[in-house]
Design a protein around this motif. Sequence first.
Motif, mmCIF file in Angstrom:
data_model
loop_
_atom_site.group_PDB
_atom_site.id
_atom_site.type_symbol
_atom_site.label_atom_id
_atom_site.label_comp_id
_atom_site.label_asym_id
_atom_site.label_seq_id
_atom_site.Cartn_x
_atom_site.Cartn_y
_atom_site.Cartn_z
ATOM 1 N N SER A 3 -52.712 -102.340 80.511
ATOM 2 C CA SER A 3 -53.673 -101.253 81.282
ATOM 3 C C SER A 3 -53.036 -101.598 82.603
ATOM 4 O O SER A 3 -53.208 -101.495 83.546
ATOM 5 C CB SER A 3 -54.675 -101.874 81.064
ATOM 6 O OG SER A 3 -55.330 -102.956 81.461
ATOM 7 N N GLY A 72 -46.562 -94.836 80.206
ATOM 8 C CA GLY A 72 -45.885 -96.359 79.369
ATOM 9 C C GLY A 72 -44.552 -96.425 79.242
ATOM 10 O O GLY A 72 -43.760 -96.980 78.860
ATOM 11 N N ASP A 73 -43.805 -95.223 79.999
ATOM 12 C CA ASP A 73 -42.585 -95.515 80.578
ATOM 13 C C ASP A 73 -41.759 -96.151 81.528
ATOM 14 O O ASP A 73 -43.129 -96.270 82.788
ATOM 15 C CB ASP A 73 -41.711 -94.026 80.770
ATOM 16 C CG ASP A 73 -41.502 -93.292 79.296
ATOM 17 O OD1 ASP A 73 -41.650 -93.948 78.222
ATOM 18 O OD2 ASP A 73 -41.270 -92.028 79.198
ATOM 19 N N HIS A 154 -45.117 -90.001 71.443
ATOM 20 C CA HIS A 154 -44.700 -90.303 72.652
ATOM 21 C C HIS A 154 -46.331 -90.616 72.987
ATOM 22 O O HIS A 154 -46.679 -91.987 73.210
ATOM 23 C CB HIS A 154 -44.201 -90.377 73.934
ATOM 24 C CG HIS A 154 -44.485 -91.082 75.406
ATOM 25 N ND1 HIS A 154 -43.323 -92.042 75.611
ATOM 26 C CD2 HIS A 154 -45.629 -91.174 76.109
ATOM 27 C CE1 HIS A 154 -44.087 -92.498 76.448
ATOM 28 N NE2 HIS A 154 -45.326 -92.226 76.959
ATOM 29 N N GLN A 157 -47.852 -93.322 70.059
ATOM 30 C CA GLN A 157 -47.486 -94.705 70.598
ATOM 31 C C GLN A 157 -48.103 -95.295 71.442
ATOM 32 O O GLN A 157 -48.539 -96.520 71.610
ATOM 33 C CB GLN A 157 -45.618 -94.230 70.308
ATOM 34 C CG GLN A 157 -44.775 -94.302 69.369
ATOM 35 C CD GLN A 157 -43.836 -93.820 69.741
ATOM 36 O OE1 GLN A 157 -43.427 -94.130 70.670
ATOM 37 N NE2 GLN A 157 -42.533 -93.603 68.575
ATOM 38 N N HIS A 158 -48.821 -94.522 71.979
ATOM 39 C CA HIS A 158 -49.207 -95.231 72.931
ATOM 40 C C HIS A 158 -51.360 -95.375 73.079
ATOM 41 O O HIS A 158 -51.635 -94.971 73.994
ATOM 42 C CB HIS A 158 -48.409 -94.415 74.798
ATOM 43 C CG HIS A 158 -47.793 -95.306 75.582
ATOM 44 N ND1 HIS A 158 -46.115 -93.961 74.313
ATOM 45 C CD2 HIS A 158 -47.277 -96.323 75.637
ATOM 46 C CE1 HIS A 158 -45.498 -95.135 74.996
ATOM 47 N NE2 HIS A 158 -46.177 -96.366 75.662
#
Length: 218
Positions: A3, A72-73, A154, A157-158
């Motif tokens: 985070s 997250g990317d 995506h 996954q996060h």
Amino acid sequence: MQSICVPAGLVPSDVEILDKSSREPHLYNKRSVVFSEDRPLTSVFAIKSGSVKCYTIDSNGKQQITSFHLVGDIVGLEALANGKASTYCETLETSMLCEIKLNKLFAQELPKVENNLLQLMSRRLANCSKHYLNIVNTSAEQKVIAFLLSISTHMHQHGLSRNEYRLPMTRTDIANYLGLAVETVSRIFTSLKEESLIDTKQSILTINNLNALERRVA
């Protein structure tokens, strides 16, 4: 990605070593340019909130979107190769990006970070190949569905909902990315809504039948 602005792949002892000067959070307004094509790029940017699009501009001034990136990317990985950006990067909405300065990061000799960045680059190449194969070998409807499912995956996954999420890009941007006409993309969205496979309300997209959508692209 944690985070806070800490590169993925670190154990707690590494985090203590990591100099805070390596990572700086920045708030960008909607449609802000994070970096420009062919300009020096000495950092990568981790998306803490919001989203961006990467694109090139041809000799006629036409924009071609090459990728979208969400929470997250990491964007700007091309800087690892030659120190320059290969695309423009622009925020789709108000976004918080964490700038990770490569020279300071690598000076701290954290092999797990370096390995993680290489893995990210490898996955990025694989995703690009998959996208271009999808553009060439599938129908217009399958292109749109595959795009929606990729965002769903995506999000999952996060740790977020894969069935309901914000879709920050416009229909025009989606059409540009998928190589379709805007009218075609709008027609497919309308058709999927009429079949009760999805719902849209402003920028929120709800997937009502994930399995049915997956069968459409199988």
